[in-house]
Scaffold this active site. Structure first.
Site, PDB file in Angstrom:
ATOM      1  N   SER A  83     -10.152   5.741  -4.634  1.00  0.00           N
ATOM      2  CA  SER A  83     -11.048   6.881  -4.831  1.00  0.00           C
ATOM      3  C   SER A  83     -10.568   7.877  -5.888  1.00  0.00           C
ATOM      4  O   SER A  83     -11.357   8.385  -6.680  1.00  0.00           O
ATOM      5  CB  SER A  83     -11.252   7.597  -3.501  1.00  0.00           C
ATOM      6  OG  SER A  83     -10.003   8.021  -2.963  1.00  0.00           O
ATOM      7  N   TYR A 122     -15.217   1.216  -6.951  1.00  0.00           N
ATOM      8  CA  TYR A 122     -16.466   1.920  -6.667  1.00  0.00           C
ATOM      9  C   TYR A 122     -17.467   1.741  -7.812  1.00  0.00           C
ATOM     10  O   TYR A 122     -18.625   2.098  -7.678  1.00  0.00           O
ATOM     11  CB  TYR A 122     -16.182   3.410  -6.402  1.00  0.00           C
ATOM     12  CG  TYR A 122     -15.299   3.583  -5.180  1.00  0.00           C
ATOM     13  CD1 TYR A 122     -15.842   3.534  -3.901  1.00  0.00           C
ATOM     14  CD2 TYR A 122     -13.912   3.721  -5.304  1.00  0.00           C
ATOM     15  CE1 TYR A 122     -15.036   3.639  -2.772  1.00  0.00           C
ATOM     16  CE2 TYR A 122     -13.096   3.826  -4.185  1.00  0.00           C
ATOM     17  CZ  TYR A 122     -13.667   3.782  -2.922  1.00  0.00           C
ATOM     18  OH  TYR A 122     -12.862   3.862  -1.813  1.00  0.00           O
ATOM     19  N   LYS A 146       0.859  -1.184   0.000  1.00  0.00           N
ATOM     20  CA  LYS A 146       0.000   0.000   0.000  1.00  0.00           C
ATOM     21  C   LYS A 146       0.893   1.231   0.000  1.00  0.00           C
ATOM     22  O   LYS A 146       1.703   1.425   0.906  1.00  0.00           O
ATOM     23  CB  LYS A 146      -0.907  -0.006   1.233  1.00  0.00           C
ATOM     24  CG  LYS A 146      -1.799   1.222   1.302  1.00  0.00           C
ATOM     25  CD  LYS A 146      -2.815   1.128   2.416  1.00  0.00           C
ATOM     26  CE  LYS A 146      -3.632   2.401   2.498  1.00  0.00           C
ATOM     27  NZ  LYS A 146      -4.595   2.360   3.596  1.00  0.00           N
ATOM     28  N   ARG A 191       1.271   9.975   5.506  1.00  0.00           N
ATOM     29  CA  ARG A 191       1.471   8.638   6.075  1.00  0.00           C
ATOM     30  C   ARG A 191       2.778   8.007   5.587  1.00  0.00           C
ATOM     31  O   ARG A 191       2.887   6.795   5.505  1.00  0.00           O
ATOM     32  CB  ARG A 191       0.307   7.725   5.660  1.00  0.00           C
ATOM     33  CG  ARG A 191      -1.082   8.232   5.977  1.00  0.00           C
ATOM     34  CD  ARG A 191      -2.066   7.074   5.967  1.00  0.00           C
ATOM     35  NE  ARG A 191      -3.454   7.477   5.860  1.00  0.00           N
ATOM     36  CZ  ARG A 191      -4.183   7.989   6.841  1.00  0.00           C
ATOM     37  NH1 ARG A 191      -3.627   8.214   8.011  1.00  0.00           N
ATOM     38  NH2 ARG A 191      -5.453   8.311   6.651  1.00  0.00           N
ATOM     39  N   ARG A 234     -10.514  10.415   1.656  1.00  0.00           N
ATOM     40  CA  ARG A 234     -10.385  11.130   2.940  1.00  0.00           C
ATOM     41  C   ARG A 234     -11.548  12.085   3.124  1.00  0.00           C
ATOM     42  O   ARG A 234     -11.954  12.351   4.259  1.00  0.00           O
ATOM     43  CB  ARG A 234      -9.016  11.784   3.023  1.00  0.00           C
ATOM     44  CG  ARG A 234      -7.949  10.679   3.094  1.00  0.00           C
ATOM     45  CD  ARG A 234      -6.550  11.117   3.446  1.00  0.00           C
ATOM     46  NE  ARG A 234      -5.652   9.962   3.307  1.00  0.00           N
ATOM     47  CZ  ARG A 234      -4.350  10.051   3.154  1.00  0.00           C
ATOM     48  NH1 ARG A 234      -3.758  11.221   3.121  1.00  0.00           N
ATOM     49  NH2 ARG A 234      -3.611   8.958   3.034  1.00  0.00           N
ATOM     50  N   LYS A 247      -2.232  -1.567  -3.791  1.00  0.00           N
ATOM     51  CA  LYS A 247      -3.098  -0.394  -3.738  1.00  0.00           C
ATOM     52  C   LYS A 247      -2.275   0.874  -3.756  1.00  0.00           C
ATOM     53  O   LYS A 247      -1.306   0.939  -2.996  1.00  0.00           O
ATOM     54  CB  LYS A 247      -3.910  -0.484  -2.446  1.00  0.00           C
ATOM     55  CG  LYS A 247      -4.763   0.703  -2.124  1.00  0.00           C
ATOM     56  CD  LYS A 247      -5.348   0.532  -0.762  1.00  0.00           C
ATOM     57  CE  LYS A 247      -6.148   1.774  -0.451  1.00  0.00           C
ATOM     58  NZ  LYS A 247      -6.592   1.804   0.907  1.00  0.00           N
ATOM     59  N   GLU A 271       6.961  -6.803   0.892  1.00  0.00           N
ATOM     60  CA  GLU A 271       5.807  -6.653   1.803  1.00  0.00           C
ATOM     61  C   GLU A 271       4.805  -7.798   1.591  1.00  0.00           C
ATOM     62  O   GLU A 271       4.258  -8.335   2.549  1.00  0.00           O
ATOM     63  CB  GLU A 271       5.109  -5.308   1.563  1.00  0.00           C
ATOM     64  CG  GLU A 271       5.856  -4.109   2.142  1.00  0.00           C
ATOM     65  CD  GLU A 271       5.581  -3.895   3.623  1.00  0.00           C
ATOM     66  OE1 GLU A 271       4.884  -4.734   4.238  1.00  0.00           O
ATOM     67  OE2 GLU A 271       6.069  -2.894   4.174  1.00  0.00           O
TER      68      GLU A 271
HETATM   69  C1  PBG Z   1      -7.220   3.223   5.469  1.00  0.00           C
HETATM   70  C2  PBG Z   1      -7.652   3.204   4.039  1.00  0.00           C
HETATM   71  C3  PBG Z   1      -7.514   4.227   3.103  1.00  0.00           C
HETATM   72  C4  PBG Z   1      -8.090   3.755   1.914  1.00  0.00           C
HETATM   73  C5  PBG Z   1      -8.564   2.482   2.178  1.00  0.00           C
HETATM   74  N1  PBG Z   1      -8.257   2.141   3.485  1.00  0.00           N
HETATM   75  C6  PBG Z   1      -7.016   5.603   3.253  1.00  0.00           C
HETATM   76  C7  PBG Z   1      -5.615   5.902   3.532  1.00  0.00           C
HETATM   77  O1  PBG Z   1      -4.760   5.022   3.653  1.00  0.00           O
HETATM   78  O2  PBG Z   1      -5.344   7.092   3.653  1.00  0.00           O
HETATM   79  C8  PBG Z   1      -8.187   4.521   0.628  1.00  0.00           C
HETATM   80  C9  PBG Z   1      -9.179   3.987  -0.345  1.00  0.00           C
HETATM   81  C10 PBG Z   1      -9.491   4.932  -1.468  1.00  0.00           C
HETATM   82  O3  PBG Z   1      -8.826   5.957  -1.677  1.00  0.00           O
HETATM   83  O4  PBG Z   1     -10.449   4.624  -2.196  1.00  0.00           O
HETATM   84  N2  PBG Z   1      -8.330   3.013   6.334  1.00  0.00           N
END
Ligand code: PBG
Length: 331
Positions: A276, A315, A198, A219, A208, A250, A235
């Site tokens: 997203s 989505y 990720k 992060r 967010r 991801k 990982e």
């Molecule tokens: C963390 C999480 C995130 C997403 C899925 N799980 C956000 C992040 O790591 O900041 C993002 C998914 C998306 O952007 O569609 N709970």
């Protein structure tokens, strides 16, 4: 003189029927998972401005979206909770009546075994600082203290009935910690989906908004550097060694090379999350008339599958499943 070609790949592209016959990559609705946002304290679905067409559901709306997902033949839904209150340790994540845990139970009841109910296992929606873990006194994200919170969160989600836990926090050792907690409490059959590779990505921006994130900063001390592919494989291998049943890459679109490399070495199913920002990019470009919306959606999801994803979180899961059931080809 121009030589006459003898090797003619175009021969197989000459008609729709031939193209269909030689299509290498297929997609089935069961390979799609729909992310679903559930917000505490609302009674009607709320639109998300940066994700046109996606909503935050009230708890009372879960049964309806679960039924739609089951009717569409999806593989499952992935639940995210948006709590009314947040604190430093993210207590809402482990309280049995926390919004996510209540949504899991509502979804499991409505699904009645027709689709899998999956839950995001991460603290960022529940902490007031917005980080995926608890903080050390110096403000850094405390890896090992967070593992204890994840173990408790896993138990709360398993007790609520979740079948697949999506570990998205990127703490070292999180898969082993959650597996041990589950096994120790009689939940040996709960599946761990590890968000293995990720990346610290700008493509999470609209998400967010969707979860009303309070994060300041970024992060980068726990999510991966977008420049690193070999580390993504590491990982994934580590998560498999710790007991992950499924690993995920991801975001999806900007990381197809990582997805391909992980798929080449993984002994467990490999999924990808079309996040997203990938969704928003196509929706807004299409709304501006810059691209053909449906073709762009189809091509983007197909590309993720072609690169090596066994299943895709997207989505557009309901819409794409509808096309597939109507017999439409994605290419
Ligand atoms: C963390 C999480 C995130 C997403 C899925 N799980 C956000 C992040 O790591 O900041 C993002 C998914 C998306 O952007 O569609 N709970």
């Amino acid at each position: 003189m121009i030589p006459t070609p003898t090797d003619r790949p175009r021969r197989l592209r000459a008609s729709a029927a031939l193209r269909r016959l030689v299509t290498e990559t297929h997609l089935h609705p069961a390979q799609l998972v729909l992310p679903v946002f559930v917000k505490e304290g609302i009674t009607t679905a709320q639109p998300i401005a940066s994700m046109p067409g996606v909503v935050q559901y009230p708890l009372g709306g879960i049964a309806e979206v679960v039924s739609a997902a089951a009717d569409a033949g999806l593989g499952g839904i992935m639940l995210f909770g948006v709590p009314a209150e947040r604190d430093a340790s993210g207590s809402g994540a482990t309280e049995p009546d926390g919004i996510l845990n209540r949504a899991i139970t509502a979804a499991v009841d409505a699904a009645d075994g027709r689709i899998t109910i999956q839950a995001d296992l991460c603290l960022d929606e529940f902490t007031d600082h917005g980080h995926c873990g608890v903080l050390a006194p110096d403000g850094s994200v405390d890896n090992d203290a967070t593992l204890a919170r994840y173990a408790d969160m896993a138990l709360a989600q398993a007790r609520a009935g979740a079948e697949v836990l999506g570990l998205s926090g990127m703490m070292d050792g999180q898969v082993a910690a959650v597996r041990a907690a589950l096994d120790g409490a009689g939940f040996a059959d709960v599946v761990i989906l590890a968000y293995a590779a990720k990346y610290a990505s700008a493509w999470y921006g609209p998400f967010r908004d969707a979860v009303e994130s309070t994060l300041q900063g970024d992060r980068r001390t726990y999510q991966m550097d977008p420049a690193n592919a070999r580390e993504g494989v590491r990982e994934a291998q580590q998560d498999i060694a710790e007991g992950a049943d499924i690993v995920m890459v991801k975001p999806a679109g900007p990381y197809l090379d990582v997805l391909h490399r992980v798929a080449a070495v993984s002994s467990v199913p490999v999924w990808a999350y079309q996040v997203s920002g990938e969704y928003a990019m196509i929706e807004f470009a299409a709304a501006a008339g810059a691209i053909d919306r449906e073709r762009a959606i189809a091509e983007s999801v197909l590309g993720i599958r072609r690169a090596g994803a066994d299943a895709v979180l997207t989505y557009w899961a309901l819409e794409v499943a509808g096309w597939l059931r109507a017999g439409r080809s994605l290419s």
